[in-house]
Design a protein around this motif. Structure first.
Motif, PDB file in Angstrom:
ATOM      1  N   ALA A 252       0.851  -1.188   0.000  1.00  0.00           N
ATOM      2  CA  ALA A 252       0.000   0.000   0.000  1.00  0.00           C
ATOM      3  C   ALA A 252       0.882   1.232   0.000  1.00  0.00           C
ATOM      4  CB  ALA A 252      -0.921   0.002   1.215  1.00  0.00           C
ATOM      5  N   TRP A 285       6.755  -4.398   0.665  1.00  0.00           N
ATOM      6  CA  TRP A 285       6.247  -5.106  -0.508  1.00  0.00           C
ATOM      7  C   TRP A 285       6.426  -6.593  -0.266  1.00  0.00           C
ATOM      8  CZ3 TRP A 285       9.474  -1.727  -4.394  1.00  0.00           C
ATOM      9  CH2 TRP A 285       9.016  -0.407  -4.308  1.00  0.00           C
ATOM     10  N   THR A 293      -2.345  -4.451   2.780  1.00  0.00           N
ATOM     11  CA  THR A 293      -2.602  -3.352   1.834  1.00  0.00           C
ATOM     12  C   THR A 293      -3.724  -2.463   2.359  1.00  0.00           C
ATOM     13  OG1 THR A 293      -4.219  -4.658   0.577  1.00  0.00           O
ATOM     14  CG2 THR A 293      -1.917  -4.770  -0.139  1.00  0.00           C
ATOM     15  N   LEU A 321       0.359  -1.881  -5.983  1.00  0.00           N
ATOM     16  CA  LEU A 321       0.205  -1.028  -4.807  1.00  0.00           C
ATOM     17  C   LEU A 321      -1.214  -0.469  -4.735  1.00  0.00           C
ATOM     18  CD1 LEU A 321       3.507   1.071  -4.833  1.00  0.00           C
ATOM     19  CD2 LEU A 321       2.930  -0.823  -3.303  1.00  0.00           C
ATOM     20  N   THR A 322      -1.892  -0.706  -3.607  1.00  0.00           N
ATOM     21  CA  THR A 322      -3.162  -0.040  -3.348  1.00  0.00           C
ATOM     22  C   THR A 322      -2.852   1.381  -2.890  1.00  0.00           C
ATOM     23  OG1 THR A 322      -4.191  -2.124  -2.671  1.00  0.00           O
ATOM     24  CG2 THR A 322      -5.277  -0.086  -1.984  1.00  0.00           C
TER      25      THR A 322
END
Length: 376
Positions: A252, A285, A293, A321-322
């Motif tokens: 995120a 990550w 996330t 990626l959120t």
């Protein structure tokens, strides 16, 4: 197969004809590049600048010529000599590199400049062995600098040269296993006279004629010697092993915007992927698809809203990626971050993935004002 092998010419038999044909073609059709000394310039007494050759070769790794040209000009304007680059602030170097990708190259560029300035009096070693002892210089870059900058007989093997040589000799072994054999073949056909021009000639041939798709074999100066052309199958070379699917990592990213407007940024650690670059806060990550996330990973309390998912492909994995955005009236802080005015975002060392994240979270007016849509 035995008959085919018997028909194949020996490299030593072809070398004089190949090198002469290719150099004659290069003298007429070479690309004009800002770091290159053209044949006419060489005849007029100009010699390559090793600093220019090194800088261009590092920038060209995994990057196109057109993408590199403005960065090369920018670096020379900021740091005309290797000693200037050695004395530069590391953060300024990372900012100047931002958008070119593969950021370990920029860190090694700075380290290499420092070693050349400190240990070699500002002069690059003129042998492959000496060059490979420098930070960030491997087999290919050392051979390219040795041949082009110092006229050393060296087997230069980049992607274009791999393609030309694999087609020339119909090398059946797939890449990357074939690399040592292709390097050996390249060394055998590289002349002792003008080895740098020869290497650049093969690069230009691969770029303009011996292209991955639809090679223009009828215009190739080497077509009479090329086994792939003779067998009507050049596009099948070089042979390549089946690619494995890239693993996926998730995380995120949090874009905080205040009323001025400014965006909250922080600096990544000096080591690891994108080390030393600028980012918005985010999670680790992870390869776990159920990885963190959610908004619970927020860097500070605010009204975080999901803006979508950004996907970015690195060399060895795909990142998803959120993206969250929060409009804040009171500036929160996390760690040693800072609030960067929107109008100066483009001056920060933001890697492309972070540009994508900010562009996802910001209104169109912000995207246009800071030119964050670029991907490189």
């Amino acid at each position: 197969m035995t008959g085919l092998l018997q028909r194949r010419p020996k490299c030593t038999d072809q070398q004089p004809a190949l090198s002469q044909l290719l150099l004659e073609w290069y003298d007429r059709h070479h690309r004009d590049l800002p770091w290159r000394i053209s044949p006419s310039m060489a005849k007029a007494g100009h010699t390559p600048d090793p600093y220019h050759i090194w800088l261009s070769e590092v920038m060209l790794q995994q990057t196109t010529v057109q993408a590199v040209k403005p960065y090369f000009a920018k670096f020379l304007a900021l740091w005309p000599r290797v000693t200037d680059l050695a004395a530069a602030d590391s953060e300024d170097v990372m900012k100047a590199w931002a958008g070119l990708g593969y950021y370990a190259r920029a860190r090694n560029l700075k380290k290499c400049a420092e070693v050349v300035a400190r240990d070699h009096g500002g002069h690059f070693p003129d042998t492959e062995e000496g060059l490979k002892a420098l930070p960030g210089i491997g087999d290919y870059t050392a051979a390219a600098i040795a041949a082009i900058a110092f006229n050393r007989h060296a087997a230069v093997l980049d992607g274009n040269i791999e393609r030309v040589v694999s087609r020339l000799y119909a090398v059946e072994t797939p890449l990357p296993t074939a690399k040592p054999h292709l390097r050996s073949l390249t060394g055998l056909i590289t002349p002792t006279d003008r080895p740098g021009d020869f290497a650049q000639a093969v690069m230009d041939l691969g770029s303009s004629i011996c292209t991955p798709k639809r090679p223009v074999c009828s215009l190739c100066p080497l077509n009479a010697h090329c086994l792939a052309f003779r067998d009507h199958n050049p596009e099948t070379f070089p042979r390549k092993a089946a690619k494995k699917a890239k693993p996926v990592r998730v995380g995120a990213a949090f874009v905080a915007v205040d009323a001025t407007p400014a965006v909250y940024l922080q600096k990544r650690g000096e080591t690891g992927l994108l080390g030393g670059m600028t980012e918005v806060p985010g999670t680790e990550w992870t390869s776990r698809i159920d990885g963190e996330t959610s908004v619970s990973a927020q860097p500070f309390a605010a009204d975080w809203q999901v803006q979508g998912v950004v996907t970015h492909v690195f060399t060895h994995f795909e990142l998803r990626l959120t993206v969250y955005r929060a409009d804040v009236s009171k500036r929160g802080m996390a760690g040693n971050g800072w609030w960067e005015p929107v109008e100066t975002l483009k001056e920060q060392a933001l890697p492309t993935v972070m540009k994508k994240v900010i562009a996802q979270a910001m209104p169109d007016a912000f995207k246009q004002s800071v030119n964050l849509r670029g991907t490189s």
